[in-house]
Design a protein around this motif. Structure first.
Motif, PDB file in Angstrom:
ATOM      1  N   SER A   1       0.851  -1.189   0.000  1.00  0.00           N
ATOM      2  CA  SER A   1       0.000   0.000   0.000  1.00  0.00           C
ATOM      3  C   SER A   1       0.894   1.249   0.000  1.00  0.00           C
ATOM      4  O   SER A   1       1.469   1.629   1.024  1.00  0.00           O
ATOM      5  CB  SER A   1      -0.882  -0.052   1.247  1.00  0.00           C
ATOM      6  OG  SER A   1      -1.890   0.890   1.119  1.00  0.00           O
TER       7      SER A   1
ATOM      8  N   LYS B   1       0.433   4.280  -0.044  1.00  0.00           N
ATOM      9  CA  LYS B   1       0.118   5.430   0.801  1.00  0.00           C
ATOM     10  C   LYS B   1       0.865   5.401   2.131  1.00  0.00           C
ATOM     11  O   LYS B   1       1.058   6.421   2.760  1.00  0.00           O
ATOM     12  CB  LYS B   1      -1.395   5.525   1.045  1.00  0.00           C
ATOM     13  CG  LYS B   1      -1.955   4.413   1.894  1.00  0.00           C
ATOM     14  CD  LYS B   1      -3.405   4.664   2.249  1.00  0.00           C
ATOM     15  CE  LYS B   1      -4.358   4.207   1.170  1.00  0.00           C
ATOM     16  NZ  LYS B   1      -4.362   2.739   0.929  1.00  0.00           N
TER      17      LYS B   1
ATOM     18  N   ASP C   1      -0.623  -1.320  -4.294  1.00  0.00           N
ATOM     19  CA  ASP C   1      -1.980  -0.807  -4.133  1.00  0.00           C
ATOM     20  C   ASP C   1      -1.861   0.711  -4.125  1.00  0.00           C
ATOM     21  O   ASP C   1      -1.121   1.268  -3.301  1.00  0.00           O
ATOM     22  CB  ASP C   1      -2.540  -1.327  -2.791  1.00  0.00           C
ATOM     23  CG  ASP C   1      -3.607  -0.427  -2.200  1.00  0.00           C
ATOM     24  OD1 ASP C   1      -4.578  -0.122  -2.912  1.00  0.00           O
ATOM     25  OD2 ASP C   1      -3.470  -0.019  -1.027  1.00  0.00           O
TER      26      ASP C   1
ATOM     27  N   HIS D   1     -11.671  -3.968   2.163  1.00  0.00           N
ATOM     28  CA  HIS D   1     -10.592  -3.561   3.082  1.00  0.00           C
ATOM     29  C   HIS D   1     -11.308  -3.071   4.322  1.00  0.00           C
ATOM     30  O   HIS D   1     -12.052  -2.093   4.263  1.00  0.00           O
ATOM     31  CB  HIS D   1      -9.757  -2.450   2.442  1.00  0.00           C
ATOM     32  CG  HIS D   1      -8.825  -1.778   3.409  1.00  0.00           C
ATOM     33  ND1 HIS D   1      -7.631  -2.335   3.798  1.00  0.00           N
ATOM     34  CD2 HIS D   1      -8.927  -0.611   4.093  1.00  0.00           C
ATOM     35  CE1 HIS D   1      -7.037  -1.531   4.670  1.00  0.00           C
ATOM     36  NE2 HIS D   1      -7.812  -0.475   4.867  1.00  0.00           N
TER      37      HIS D   1
ATOM     38  N   SER E   1      -7.558  -0.545   9.412  1.00  0.00           N
ATOM     39  CA  SER E   1      -6.115  -0.541   9.598  1.00  0.00           C
ATOM     40  C   SER E   1      -5.787  -0.784  11.066  1.00  0.00           C
ATOM     41  O   SER E   1      -6.638  -0.572  11.935  1.00  0.00           O
ATOM     42  CB  SER E   1      -5.603   0.830   9.155  1.00  0.00           C
ATOM     43  OG  SER E   1      -4.249   0.792   8.846  1.00  0.00           O
TER      44      SER E   1
ATOM     45  N   GLY F   1      -4.290  -3.798   6.272  1.00  0.00           N
ATOM     46  CA  GLY F   1      -4.816  -3.570   7.606  1.00  0.00           C
ATOM     47  C   GLY F   1      -4.147  -4.273   8.765  1.00  0.00           C
ATOM     48  O   GLY F   1      -4.450  -3.976   9.915  1.00  0.00           O
TER      49      GLY F   1
ATOM     50  N   GLU G   1      -3.251  -6.179   0.515  1.00  0.00           N
ATOM     51  CA  GLU G   1      -2.727  -4.827   0.277  1.00  0.00           C
ATOM     52  C   GLU G   1      -2.050  -4.284   1.545  1.00  0.00           C
ATOM     53  O   GLU G   1      -2.500  -3.297   2.125  1.00  0.00           O
ATOM     54  CB  GLU G   1      -3.876  -3.884  -0.112  1.00  0.00           C
ATOM     55  CG  GLU G   1      -4.669  -4.310  -1.324  1.00  0.00           C
ATOM     56  CD  GLU G   1      -5.939  -3.462  -1.526  1.00  0.00           C
ATOM     57  OE1 GLU G   1      -6.229  -2.565  -0.702  1.00  0.00           O
ATOM     58  OE2 GLU G   1      -6.641  -3.714  -2.509  1.00  0.00           O
TER      59      GLU G   1
ATOM     60  N   GLY H   1       0.256  -2.323   4.133  1.00  0.00           N
ATOM     61  CA  GLY H   1       1.060  -1.103   4.177  1.00  0.00           C
ATOM     62  C   GLY H   1       1.879  -1.106   5.455  1.00  0.00           C
ATOM     63  O   GLY H   1       3.050  -1.484   5.491  1.00  0.00           O
ATOM     64  N   ARG H   2       1.188  -0.744   6.563  1.00  0.00           N
ATOM     65  CA  ARG H   2       1.836  -0.575   7.862  1.00  0.00           C
ATOM     66  C   ARG H   2       2.695  -1.771   8.278  1.00  0.00           C
ATOM     67  O   ARG H   2       3.792  -1.595   8.815  1.00  0.00           O
ATOM     68  CB  ARG H   2       0.726  -0.375   8.906  1.00  0.00           C
ATOM     69  CG  ARG H   2       1.213  -0.015  10.275  1.00  0.00           C
ATOM     70  CD  ARG H   2       0.064  -0.086  11.301  1.00  0.00           C
ATOM     71  NE  ARG H   2      -1.166   0.497  10.869  1.00  0.00           N
ATOM     72  CZ  ARG H   2      -1.552   1.749  11.145  1.00  0.00           C
ATOM     73  NH1 ARG H   2      -0.796   2.527  11.871  1.00  0.00           N
ATOM     74  NH2 ARG H   2      -2.721   2.201  10.710  1.00  0.00           N
TER      75      ARG H   2
ATOM     76  N   ARG I   1       0.434  11.488  13.338  1.00  0.00           N
ATOM     77  CA  ARG I   1      -0.349  10.430  13.973  1.00  0.00           C
ATOM     78  C   ARG I   1      -0.704  10.709  15.453  1.00  0.00           C
ATOM     79  O   ARG I   1      -1.849  10.519  15.840  1.00  0.00           O
ATOM     80  CB  ARG I   1       0.369   9.067  13.875  1.00  0.00           C
ATOM     81  CG  ARG I   1       0.706   8.645  12.434  1.00  0.00           C
ATOM     82  CD  ARG I   1       1.139   7.198  12.312  1.00  0.00           C
ATOM     83  NE  ARG I   1       0.024   6.320  12.517  1.00  0.00           N
ATOM     84  CZ  ARG I   1      -0.192   5.646  13.615  1.00  0.00           C
ATOM     85  NH1 ARG I   1       0.674   5.693  14.612  1.00  0.00           N
ATOM     86  NH2 ARG I   1      -1.253   4.887  13.731  1.00  0.00           N
TER      87      ARG I   1
ATOM     88  N   TYR J   1      -4.681  10.904  15.745  1.00  0.00           N
ATOM     89  CA  TYR J   1      -5.349   9.689  16.261  1.00  0.00           C
ATOM     90  C   TYR J   1      -4.987   9.405  17.716  1.00  0.00           C
ATOM     91  O   TYR J   1      -5.255   8.305  18.203  1.00  0.00           O
ATOM     92  CB  TYR J   1      -4.927   8.442  15.470  1.00  0.00           C
ATOM     93  CG  TYR J   1      -4.842   8.569  13.981  1.00  0.00           C
ATOM     94  CD1 TYR J   1      -5.991   8.719  13.210  1.00  0.00           C
ATOM     95  CD2 TYR J   1      -3.610   8.508  13.328  1.00  0.00           C
ATOM     96  CE1 TYR J   1      -5.906   8.813  11.829  1.00  0.00           C
ATOM     97  CE2 TYR J   1      -3.519   8.591  11.954  1.00  0.00           C
ATOM     98  CZ  TYR J   1      -4.677   8.750  11.214  1.00  0.00           C
ATOM     99  OH  TYR J   1      -4.583   8.829   9.852  1.00  0.00           O
TER     100      TYR J   1
ATOM    101  N   TYR K   1       2.841   5.913   7.453  1.00  0.00           N
ATOM    102  CA  TYR K   1       2.009   7.094   7.674  1.00  0.00           C
ATOM    103  C   TYR K   1       2.764   8.165   8.454  1.00  0.00           C
ATOM    104  O   TYR K   1       2.200   8.856   9.295  1.00  0.00           O
ATOM    105  CB  TYR K   1       0.676   6.702   8.371  1.00  0.00           C
ATOM    106  CG  TYR K   1      -0.038   5.601   7.614  1.00  0.00           C
ATOM    107  CD1 TYR K   1      -0.617   5.863   6.376  1.00  0.00           C
ATOM    108  CD2 TYR K   1      -0.068   4.282   8.094  1.00  0.00           C
ATOM    109  CE1 TYR K   1      -1.230   4.847   5.645  1.00  0.00           C
ATOM    110  CE2 TYR K   1      -0.689   3.264   7.356  1.00  0.00           C
ATOM    111  CZ  TYR K   1      -1.255   3.559   6.141  1.00  0.00           C
ATOM    112  OH  TYR K   1      -1.857   2.557   5.409  1.00  0.00           O
TER     113      TYR K   1
HETATM  114  N1  LLP Z   1      -5.857  -0.873   1.168  1.00  0.00           N
HETATM  115  C1  LLP Z   1      -6.724   0.152   1.298  1.00  0.00           C
HETATM  116  C2  LLP Z   1      -7.849   0.238   0.372  1.00  0.00           C
HETATM  117  C3  LLP Z   1      -6.521   1.111   2.290  1.00  0.00           C
HETATM  118  O1  LLP Z   1      -7.383   2.120   2.425  1.00  0.00           O
HETATM  119  C4  LLP Z   1      -5.424   0.997   3.171  1.00  0.00           C
HETATM  120  C5  LLP Z   1      -5.174   1.992   4.215  1.00  0.00           C
HETATM  121  C6  LLP Z   1      -4.538  -0.085   2.987  1.00  0.00           C
HETATM  122  C7  LLP Z   1      -4.798  -1.017   1.984  1.00  0.00           C
HETATM  123  C8  LLP Z   1      -3.322  -0.302   3.851  1.00  0.00           C
HETATM  124  O2  LLP Z   1      -3.654  -0.491   5.175  1.00  0.00           O
HETATM  125  P1  LLP Z   1      -2.493  -0.893   6.225  1.00  0.00           P
HETATM  126  O3  LLP Z   1      -2.005  -2.276   5.888  1.00  0.00           O
HETATM  127  O4  LLP Z   1      -1.413   0.126   6.125  1.00  0.00           O
HETATM  128  O5  LLP Z   1      -3.189  -0.827   7.532  1.00  0.00           O
HETATM  129  N2  LLP Z   1      -3.098   7.116   8.450  1.00  0.00           N
HETATM  130  C9  LLP Z   1      -3.610   6.051   9.292  1.00  0.00           C
HETATM  131  C10 LLP Z   1      -3.895   4.795   8.511  1.00  0.00           C
HETATM  132  C11 LLP Z   1      -4.840   5.018   7.352  1.00  0.00           C
HETATM  133  C12 LLP Z   1      -5.054   3.772   6.544  1.00  0.00           C
HETATM  134  C13 LLP Z   1      -5.743   4.098   5.284  1.00  0.00           C
HETATM  135  N3  LLP Z   1      -5.951   2.994   4.421  1.00  0.00           N
HETATM  136  C14 LLP Z   1      -2.617   5.800  10.427  1.00  0.00           C
HETATM  137  O6  LLP Z   1      -1.604   6.497  10.488  1.00  0.00           O
HETATM  138  O7  LLP Z   1      -2.836   4.955  11.289  1.00  0.00           O
END
Ligand code: LLP
Length: 412
Positions: free
Chosen positions: A58, A60, A79, A200, A203, A240, A274, A276-277, A309, A313, A367
């Motif tokens: 991911s 982002k 992603d 999804h 997270s 997530g 997908e 990310g974190r 963050r 949050y 993030y």
């Molecule tokens: N796929 C989609 C469609 C998403 O919206 C996201 C995250 C991911 C994958 C990746 O999720 P992860 O594996 O990173 O949890 N800024 C916030 C987190 C926002 C997550 C947004 N979407 C934070 O700093 O905790």
């Protein structure tokens, strides 16, 4: 793995002393470990027993080009949620067939770029978006591959701002009737191919039960779509997976994959995730210098514009002094120079620190830099990648000129 460890009382990233990085590159600075990024990504890639399954990083969560290149080399797809992120992935040579484009507000131009580049799939998040993709594909005389992102109505827990799979959240399509009608529509369109089903749920998820439930709801829907006559190529269960921001132990990517592959037994579709974190978070720290000590405050040179963050949050990151001294640890609030009371990096942190000491805000790879801004006209931090005993600047520190040069027409 934890790539950040004290050696002879000095905090290191792999084999590099973080104080040395601070004196060579200045602060605030983001520092990433190549080893941690690689090992985290490989934990996904190597855990799949079905070689067609895929982890699409991911973008982002950490979008630096050097990091993306590294993750592509270890076998990740991507992603993306904007034309900008797609551009990043394509510019490091990612295979378009490994790119998934999610997001509720894709613009016409972003859709056009995705179709022209023949990406693996658009994760369609509304009925209107699907019609827009079809119209653009028709104009280009091309075919667009799409998946429907459905909303499984599962509360994955965690902070309200990062929960995405409940009814009433803005993401995905909630009505099963709409999804089945859209699937039928897609199957008849010469400009669309339905390749998958996506969701999804949020997270920082630390409970694998939510994933199991999501998989089951996805299977039920995929079976209904199959009954319409559509064989899906993949099921994308999103990202997530949570990480530990303290010393607690949570499920890791290997646990997630073995749990999901068990659920997938007997299914024809491949699994896409997908993450990310869980790849980027513990691979990075934010280095910051203590400017002043006042009452219970350590006033440091990084702020909410560098790491949002904690302010957004109430996220808790461990904060360590890079030099482990013998001083008494006291409870401090670690705050930045921005003119907002919400500008803090940590509250009630037990730490020993003097003015000019360097602190490391841990688990800041995800993030972190990507959510930074120029608020208070503060140039954004530099980013450094460590490999063994080598350091490499992978993003220059912004200058004031960089910020001012965007502003025009001073003489009008
Ligand atoms: N796929 C989609 C469609 C998403 O919206 C996201 C995250 C991911 C994958 C990746 O999720 P992860 O594996 O990173 O949890 N800024 C916030 C987190 C926002 C997550 C947004 N979407 C934070 O700093 O905790």
């Amino acid at each position: 793995m934890d790539a950040f460890k004290y050696k002879e009382n000095k905090l290191h990233c792999e084999d590099v002393n973080l104080s040395k990085i601070a004196s060579s590159f200045g602060t605030p600075a983001y520092v990433y470990s190549k080893k941690a990024l690689t090992e985290n990504a490989l934990m996904y890639v190597n855990s799949f027993t079905n070689p067609d399954n895929m982890a699409c990083f991911s973008v982002k969560s950490l979008s630096n080009l050097s990091v993306l290149k590294l993750l592509k080399e270890v076998g990740c797809g991507f992603d993306v949620v904007s034309g900008g992120e797609m551009h990043r992935a394509l510019s490091i040579g990612a295979d378009p067939k490994s790119i998934i484009f999610s997001g509720v507000g894709k613009s016409s131009d972003e859709i056009k770029q995705g179709i022209l580049n023949k990406i693996l799939s658009f994760n369609v998040e509304s009925v209107s978006e699907l019609y827009k993709i079809e119209a653009i594909a028709k104009k280009l005389q091309m075919n667009a591959s799409v998946s429907i992102r459905f909303n499984p109505d599962i509360d994955s827990g965690g902070h309200d701002y990062i929960t995405t799979g409940r009814k009433g959240d803005k993401f995905g399509i909630s009505s099963i009737e709409d999804i089945l009608n859209l699937s039928t529509y897609i199957s008849k369109s010469p400009n669309l191919s339905m390749v998958g089903l996506a969701c999804h749920i949020g997270s920082q998820i630390i409970n694998l039960e939510s994933y199991k439930e999501t998989a089951q709801r996805t299977f039920e829907l995929a079976d209904q779509i199959f009954d319409i006559g559509i064989e899906l190529e993949f099921l994308d269960l999103g990202g997530g997976l949570g990480v530990s921001y303290d010393s607690n132990i949570h499920p890791n990517p290997e646990d997630l994959i073995s749990c999901l592959e068990l659920e997938f037994k007997g299914r024809k579709e491949r699994l896409i995730l997908e993450p990310g974190r869980s790849i980027s978070a513990n691979a990075g720290v934010l280095l910051t210098k203590v400017e002043y000590i006042k009452d219970e405050f350590l006033i440091v040179d990084a702020a909410m514009n560098d790491l949002l963050r904690p302010s957004l949050y109430q996220a808790k990151h461990e904060i360590w002094n890079v030099e482990k001294g013998d001083g008494n640890k006291v409870i401090r609030n670690i705050v930045g120079p921005i003119c907002e009371s919400s500008d803090f990096l940590g509250k009630n942190i037990k730490i020993s620190a003097e003015e000019d000491d360097i602190l490391a805000v841990r688990t800041a790879g995800a993030y972190g830099f990507v959510m930074s801004s120029n608020y208070n006209t503060r140039p954004r931090a530099c980013e450094i990648l460590v490999e063994g005993n080598q350091t490499k600047l992978i993003r220059k520190r912004e200058s004031l000129e960089n910020i001012l040069e965007m502003e025009l027409n001073l003489n009008d």
